[in-house]
Design a protein around this motif. Structure first.
Motif, short mmCIF file in Angstrom:
data_model
loop_
_atom_site.label_atom_id
_atom_site.label_comp_id
_atom_site.label_asym_id
_atom_site.label_seq_id
_atom_site.Cartn_x
_atom_site.Cartn_y
_atom_site.Cartn_z
N TYR A 108 -49.71 16.76 -22.09
CA TYR A 108 -50.50 16.80 -23.33
C TYR A 108 -51.91 17.25 -22.98
N PRO A 109 -52.44 18.29 -23.63
CA PRO A 109 -53.69 18.90 -23.18
C PRO A 109 -54.98 18.18 -23.60
N HIS A 110 -54.88 17.05 -24.28
CA HIS A 110 -56.08 16.37 -24.76
C HIS A 110 -56.12 14.92 -24.24
N ARG A 111 -57.08 14.17 -24.75
CA ARG A 111 -57.24 12.77 -24.33
C ARG A 111 -56.04 11.93 -24.74
N PHE A 112 -55.59 11.10 -23.81
CA PHE A 112 -54.42 10.26 -24.05
C PHE A 112 -54.58 9.02 -23.19
N LEU A 113 -54.90 7.89 -23.83
CA LEU A 113 -55.09 6.63 -23.10
C LEU A 113 -53.91 5.71 -23.39
N THR A 114 -53.47 5.00 -22.38
CA THR A 114 -52.37 4.06 -22.56
C THR A 114 -52.88 2.64 -22.30
#
Length: 190
Positions: free
Chosen positions: A62-68
């Motif tokens: 995924y090319p954008h911000r992704f926080l888990t």
């Protein structure tokens, strides 16, 4: 008049996901949305593992911000309840535009105002400019499809709808938990 198999009104996550699935099945799809993407949409910045699976989204690509977040801290009237869960945080501005582009559908900026069903073949015509055999209404609470075709049969109470204003700002994120505050500081919600 432009023609396609399916017209999707609304290019947010529901509309773009429907367009993506329909395109994969071989349908010609046009998505109409009154906004130009990427659009400002700060609300609802959370997706679940089920959403990630349903969308066949690979967080690594995924090319954008992704926080888990693997744990949520619920603050409720002075109590703090830690809950184990997996939640993913995304920015709707980025996420919605990415989903819409990924759909592969033709996307047009157009505010649908008049929708009718033609007698005979039952095709849908939008603003005398777009025609399709099938119609998907994915325009949220103010969806023109609902307004034109369903409001008389299934009215909604406007008093139950709310509008919120959120503000996005930079924050040095260090806490591995997601925090939700309910009824804090006199607020009636979270």
């Amino acid at each position: 008049m432009e023609r396609c198999d399916v017209l999707v009104i609304g290019g947010g996550p529901a509309g773009s996901s429907a367009a993506w699935r329909l395109r994969r099945a071989g349908a010609s799809v046009i998505v109409l949305d009154k906004a130009r993407f990427p659009r400002l949409k700060p609300c609802a910045g959370w997706i679940t593992p089920e959403v990630v699976g349903d969308l066949e989204l690979d967080p690594a690509t995924y090319p954008h911000r992704f926080l888990t977040f693997r744990r949520m801290q619920v603050h409720l009237k002075g109590l703090r309840l830690p809950l184990r869960c997996v939640q993913h945080s995304i920015r709707r501005t980025e996420f919605d535009a990415w989903l819409l582009e990924r759909s592969g559908a033709r996307v047009l900026q157009h505010e649908a105002r008049h929708i009718e069903r033609e007698p005979g073949d039952g095709a849908y015509v939008v603003d005398e400019a777009y025609r399709a055999e099938f119609l998907v209404g994915a325009g949220g609470t103010g969806c023109p499809v609902y307004r034109s075709l369903f409001r008389a049969r299934a009215p909604r109470e406007r008093a139950l709808q709310t509008v919120t204003l959120e503000h996005e700002f930079e924050y040095d994120w260090r806490d591995p938990d997601c925090h939700l505050w309910f009824f804090d500081g006199g607020l009636p919600g979270y």
